[in-house]
Design an enzyme around this catalytic site. Structure first.
Site, short mmCIF file in Angstrom:
data_model
loop_
_atom_site.label_atom_id
_atom_site.label_comp_id
_atom_site.label_asym_id
_atom_site.label_seq_id
_atom_site.Cartn_x
_atom_site.Cartn_y
_atom_site.Cartn_z
N TRP A 185 0.84 -1.20 0.00
CA TRP A 185 0.00 0.00 0.00
C TRP A 185 0.88 1.26 0.00
O TRP A 185 0.53 2.28 -0.59
CB TRP A 185 -0.91 -0.01 1.24
CG TRP A 185 -1.74 1.23 1.38
CD1 TRP A 185 -2.98 1.46 0.88
CD2 TRP A 185 -1.38 2.45 2.08
NE1 TRP A 185 -3.42 2.72 1.21
CE2 TRP A 185 -2.45 3.34 1.95
CE3 TRP A 185 -0.26 2.86 2.80
CZ2 TRP A 185 -2.45 4.61 2.52
CZ3 TRP A 185 -0.25 4.13 3.36
CH2 TRP A 185 -1.33 4.99 3.21
N HIS A 186 2.05 1.15 0.67
CA HIS A 186 2.91 2.33 0.78
C HIS A 186 3.57 2.70 -0.54
O HIS A 186 4.02 3.84 -0.71
CB HIS A 186 3.99 2.10 1.84
CG HIS A 186 3.46 2.20 3.22
ND1 HIS A 186 2.84 1.15 3.85
CD2 HIS A 186 3.42 3.23 4.10
CE1 HIS A 186 2.46 1.53 5.06
NE2 HIS A 186 2.79 2.79 5.23
N GLY A 187 3.66 1.76 -1.45
CA GLY A 187 4.27 2.13 -2.73
C GLY A 187 4.57 0.91 -3.57
O GLY A 187 4.65 -0.21 -3.06
#
Lengths: 472, 363
Positions: A325-327
Site C-alpha cells: 500500500w505504501h508504494g
C-alpha cells in the site's frame, strides 16, 4: 497545497472564516467545504478531481443499490463493482508501472526481450488514502454495519474533506458521516485547540523532520557505504524520527484544521516508539491504516478464527499488502513482510511478555527499547532507494565500518531529538497531549504555543519538502 | 514530540482562558520576531531576495502576460546592476523585465525568446565577450529555462504554484529575517557569530534588479579581488600590498594577447539567427557593451580587441551601443571596475534611454 505553505495558511484562514462566520445554512456550509476541498486538491492537479468523482459516485451508488437489494448475489455484485472500480484506478495509477517493470524482468528471465512504451502516468496524490476511505463505506454497508442513507453531498464531503484528503487519517464513514447530519461550527475551544494542533504539527514537520533530521538521513542514505557505523546508526535513528514527525505532523495539522471547522478526525498516532512489542506498535502507528487493514483485510481473510497456521498466513498477507500500500516497490513489500514476521513470532509470546511487563518496569522499558530498535532497523528497506543501498546501510549498522562521519552538530541534534522523543513517548505512552494541556495554566500554555510558533517561524522557509506520505 | 492528538470534541482539553493563552502566544511571537528583525537590521542586514530559479521563472512569465510588447534585459550582473527598470519603463512606455543571469551566457535565453512566436518586444542585451568565450556557461541558463517551462506548464490550469511563489516573494522581499531566501535561524546564526556589522553590499529586488552599494565594501581590496577574478590567474601566492598588486597585474595585463575569434564567431552566428527570428516578427534586439574601467577594461581591451570582436557584431547588426562611443555612458566611476554603484543606476539608465530614443526610437 502543502500544509507548510503560505497558500495553505491563507486558504485555511478564508475557509475557517467563511465556514464559521459567513455562511448560515448548514447545507451551504457543506457545499462550500466540498468546493474548498476540490480547490485544495486542484492545487496539485485539477484533472485528477475526475478520479475522485468516479470513486465517489461509484461507491455512493453501489452502496445504495447494495442496501436496497435483498438478493445476496446482487449485493455481492455491487460490492464487486465498488471494489473493482476503486482498485482498478489505484492499480493502474499506482502499480501499473511496477507491474510492467516486473513483467519485463520476468520476460527477460525467460529469454524474451520485451520493451514496453515508456510509462508516463503521474500518480494522483492521495489516491491510496481516499480509495481506502471510500471503500470502507461500501464494505460497511455490505456488512450491514452502516445504512447508506446519506446524501451525495455528505458522502462527497466525506471522501474529499480537505484536511485528510491527501495523507489521511483514513477516516471511516461511520465516524465522519454522522457529523454531517448536525450543523457544525467551531466553538472557541475547538478553534483554539485546532489552531494549537496545526502549529504543533507544523513544528514537528518543519523544525524536527525537515530541519534537523532529514539532512542527516539524506546525506547518509545517499551513499551509505561511505559512512562509518556511528553515522549509519545516527541516520537510521534519524529516519525513525523523520518519518514519525513528518507523518504525525501532517496528521496533527489535519486533525487541527478539521477541528477549526467543527469536525473531529480520529487519532493516527499514539506514542508509537513507546510500543511494547510489534502488535502494540501497530496499535499506535498509523492507526487509521492498521485498523483499516485489520477490519477489512485481516478479518475478511478469516483473522484468527481458524488454525494457527492460517492465522499466521492471514497476518503475513495483511502486512505484505500493507507494505505494498505504501508504494509500488519490493522494498515496501519487504518492509511489510518483516513486520508480518515479527507479528507472527510475537503472537506466541505476547501473553507472557505482557504479563512480565505488568509489574516489572525495567523489563517493560527494555522491551520497549528492543521494539524501537527493531522497528528502526526495519525502516532501512523502507527508506533505502535500492537493494544495494539497503545492504550497505544494514552492513554499516550491523558490522563495524569505518568511513566518513557527520559533523558534531548533526550528531547532537539528531541523537538529542531521538532520545528526547523516546523519553517523551515513554512518559506519555498511557496519556495524551490533551491531558497534559489540561494540567497547565493559561500562561504556560501561551508560553508553550509562543515557543512552538516562534521556533517554527524561525526555521521555516529553507528547503521546502513535501510530506513523505504524499507519495503513498 | 506528539504522543497523541485530539480526535473528538469530548476529548478537547477542558481549559479555561484559551483565548488569553493565544493572545499571549501571538504577542510573544510577534515581539520576538520583531526584535530579531530589528536586531538584524541594526547589524546591517537588509531585505533581499535570493536570485533563485523560481524568481527568474516568475519574471519570464511576466513576458507571456504583458499587455504590450515588453523590454527584456538579457546578460549578466552588469545589466542586472546597471539598469533601473522604473526609469526604462517610464521612458519606453512599456513594462521591462530583468532576465539577466549572473555569470551566465544569455544565448539560450535569446534563443528561447526567438522560438517564442508570441514575443514581439525589445531585447536589450548586455554582451560581454568573456562570458561568450567560456564553455559551459550556457548550462545554467538552460536549467533556468527548463524551470520556467515547467512552471508555465504547471500554471496552465492551476494558478496555485504561481500564487505560492508570489506570496513567498512578497514575504521574503520585505524581511531581513529572510535575506537571500534563507531560513531566519541561519541569518540569525550568521549575525550572532560574526563580529561587527554585516555589509550586504548586494540586494536583490522582486523585479530581479540588483543593487550594489559599494560604500559597504572594503576598498581597494574589493577592486583588487575583482581584477584578479577577471584576469583569471593568481599572479601572487602570498599577501602583497595594493601598490605591489597594481604593479604586478599591470605588467601581467600588458603581456596579454588577443583571444582567438573563432569561437566568438560561431556563437555570433547563433545569436544572429535568433535576432533575425525576433526581428522578423516585429521585435527588436539592441546590443549594449556595458562600461568597465581601469584594469578590468584593460584586460577586456587586450583580450577582446574591439576591432576583432565587437566590430564583427556591428558589421552584422545595426543596433549596437558601445559605452566607449558615448561619454555619457563612460563617465561613471565603477568601484570594482566592472559594475555600477546603485547610486548611478538611474542616471546611467536615463543616459542609455536617451541614446536608444535618439538612435532607434522606442517601438
Amino acid at each position: 497545497m502543502l500544509f507548510n505553505s503560505y497558500t495553505f495558511l491563507f486558504f485555511l484562514l478564508i475557509v475557517v472564516i467563511t465556514h464559521n462566520v459567513l455562511i448560515s445554512s448548514w447545507r451551504w456550509q457543506k457545499v462550500f467545504l466540498l468546493l474548498a476541498s476540490y480547490v485544495f486538491y486542484a492545487a496539485w492537479n485539477p484533472a485528477f478531481i475526475l478520479l475522485i468523482w468516479a470513486s465517489t459516485l461509484t461507491d455512493w451508488l453501489a452502496a445504495r443499490w447494495m442496501y436496497r437489494t435483498p438478493d445476496r448475489v446482487r449485493k455481492r455484485a455491487f460490492l464487486l463493482l465498488s471494489l473493482s472500480v476503486n482498485l482498478a484506478l489505484l492499480g493502474f495509477f499506482k502499480y501499473g508501472e511496477f507491474l510492467l517493470e516486473n513483467i519485463v524482468q520476468l520476460a527477460a528471465l525467460a529469454g524474451v526481450e520485451y520493451r514496453p512504451p515508456e510509462w508516463n502516468i503521474v500518480l494522483p496524490v492521495g489516491i491510496s488514502f481516499y480509495t481506502f476511505q471510500s471503500l470502507s463505506y461500501t464494505l460497511d454497508v455490505y456488512r450491514n454495519k452502516l445504512k447508506p442513507d446519506y446524501s451525495l453531498l455528505d458522502f462527497a464531503l466525506y471522501v474529499t474533506f480537505f484536511p485528510q484528503l491527501v495523507a489521511g487519517p483514513i477516516v471511516r464513514a461511520a465516524y465522519f458521516l454522522p457529523q454531517c447530519l448536525t450543523p457544525r461550527r467551531a466553538n472557541s475551544d475547538q478553534l483554539n485547540w485546532g489552531l494549537t494542533l496545526v502549529v504543533v504539527g507544523l513544528f514537528a514537520k518543519v523544525v524536527l523532520a525537515d530541519t534537523f533530521l532529514a539532512p542527516v538521513v539524506d546525506q547518509v542514505y545517499a551513499a551509505p557505504a561511505h559512512f562509518n557505523s556511528f553515522a549509519a546508526w545516527t541516520a537510521a535513528l534519524a529516519f525513525s524520527g523523520q518519518i514519525f514527525f513528518d507523518f504525525s505532523g501532517y496528521s496533527t495539522c489535519a486533525i487541527g484544521s478539521a477541528l477549526c471547522l467543527g469536525f473531529a478526525l480520529p487519532d493516527n498516532f499514539r506514542a508509537p516508539y513507546a510500543a511494547l512489542g510489534f502488535s502494540d506498535f501497530w496499535r499506535r502507528w498509523h492507526i487509521s491504516l492498521s485498523t483499516w487493514l485489520r477490519d477489512y483485510l485481516y478479518i475478511s481473510l478469516g483473522g484468527g478464527r481458524h488454525s494457527s497456521l492460517r492465522t499466521q498466513v492471514n497476518l503475513m498477507l495483511t502486512m505484505l499488502i500493507g507494505g505494498l500500500w505504501h508504494g509500488a516497490s519490493w522494498m515496501f513489500v519487504l518492509w511489510g513482510a518483516l513486520h508480518g514476521l515479527y507479528l507472527t513470532i510475537e503472537r506466541h509470546f505476547r501473553g507472557r511478555i505482557y504479563a512480565r511487563a505488568e509489574g516489572n518496569q525495567s523489563f517493560c522499558a527494555g522491551y520497549v527499547l528492543f521494539t524501537f530498535v527493531v522497528v528502526t532497523l526495519t525502516w532501512i528497506p523502507f527508506r533505502a532507494t535500492s537493494v544495494t543501498d539497503m545492504w550497505d546501510m544494514l552492513s554499516a549498522v550491523l558490522y563495524w565500518q569505518s568511513g566518513r562521519g557527520l559533523n558534531a552538530n548533526e550528531y547532537v541534534s539528531a541523537l538529542g531529538i531521538m532520545m528526547a522523543t523516546l523519553a517523551w513517548q515513554y512518559w506519555m505512552r498511557a496519556s495524551s497531549l490533551e491531558a497534559l494541556v489540561e494540567r497547565t495554566s493559561w500562561m504556560s500554555r501561551g508560553g508553550a504555543v509562543a515557543t512552538v510558533l516562534t521556533v517554527t517561524a524561525l526555521f521555516a522557509g529553507g528547503d521546502e519538502r513535501a510530506f513523505i506520505y504524499f507519495q503513498f | 514530540m506528539l504522543s497523541s492528538t485530539s480526535n473528538s470534541n469530548d476529548r478537547l482539553p477542558a481549559c479555561a482562558r484559551w483565548g488569553l493563552s493565544w493572545l499571549l502566544a501571538v504577542a510573544l511571537t510577534v515581539l520576538v520576531l520583531s526584535a530579531a528583525e530589528y536586531f538584524l537590521r541594526s547589524k546591517g542586514f537588509v531585505p533581499s531576495m535570493a536570485d533563485s530559479i523560481d524568481l527568474w521563472a516568475q519574471q519570464r512569465l511576466r513576458i507571456d502576460r504583458a499587455p504590450t510588447p515588453p523590454i527584456v534585459a538579457l546578460g549578466t550582473s552588469r545589466i542586472q546592476m546597471g539598469l533601473d527598470l522604473n526609469v526604462l519603463e517610464r521612458r519606453a512606455g512599456t513594462s521591462a523585465v530583468q532576465l539577466a543571469i549572473d555569470g551566465v551566457s544569455f544565448v539560450p535565453v535569446l534563443q528561447q525568446l526567438a522560438s517564442d512566436d508570441t514575443f514581439t518586444g525589445t531585447v536589450l542585451v548586455s554582451l560581454t565577450e568573456s562570458i561568450l568565450e567560456q564553455p559551459g556557461l550556457e548550462d545554467t541558463a538552460r536549467r533556468w529555462l527548463a524551470a520556467y517551462a515547467a512552471m508555465a506548464q504547471r500554471i496552465e490550469f492551476n494558478p496555485f504554484p504561481l500564487w505560492e511563489a508570489r506570496l513567498s516573494t512578497f514575504v521574503n522581499s520585505r524581511l531581513a529575517l529572510r535575506t537571500e531566501g534563507a531560513p531566519p535561524y541561519v541569518i540569525l546564526q550568521h549575525a550572532l557569530t560574526r563580529s561587527g556589522s554585516y555589509s550586504a553590499y548586494l540586494t536583490l529586488r522582486e523585479t530581479r534588479e540588483r543593487l550594489g552599494d559599494y560604500t559597504l565594501v572594503p576598498q581597494p581590496g574589493y577592486y583588487a579581488w575583482r581584477v584578479k577574478e577577471h584576469f583569471g590567474e593568481n599572479v601572487f601566492t602570498r599577501k602583497v600590498s595594493y601598490e605591489e598588486f597594481v604593479q604586478a597585474y599591470n605588467a601581467a595585463i600588458e603581456q596579454l594577447k588577443p583571444n582567438a575569434v573563432n569561437r566568438f564567431l560561431t556563437i555570433l552566428d547563433r545569436i544572429m539567427a535568433s535576432v533575425a527570428a525576433i526581428e522578423k516578427r516585429g521585435g527588436r534586439v539592441i546590443f549594449v557593451r556595458f562600461p568597465t574601467d581601469k584594469m578590468v577594461w584593460e584586460i577586456d581591451r587586450r583580450r577582446f580587441p574591439r576591432a576583432t570582436f565587437w566590430q564583427r557584431l556591428v558589421d552584422r547588426h545595426p543596433r549596437t551601443i558601445h559605452f566607449k562611443d558615448y561619454p555619457e555612458l563612460d563617465s561613471f566611476a565603477l568601484p570594482d571596475g566592472s559594475h555600477l554603484d546603485m547610486r548611478d543606476r538611474k542616471t546611467f539608465t536615463a543616459a542609455l534611454a536617451d541614446i536608444i530614443e535618439r538612435r532607434f526610437g522606442w517601438q
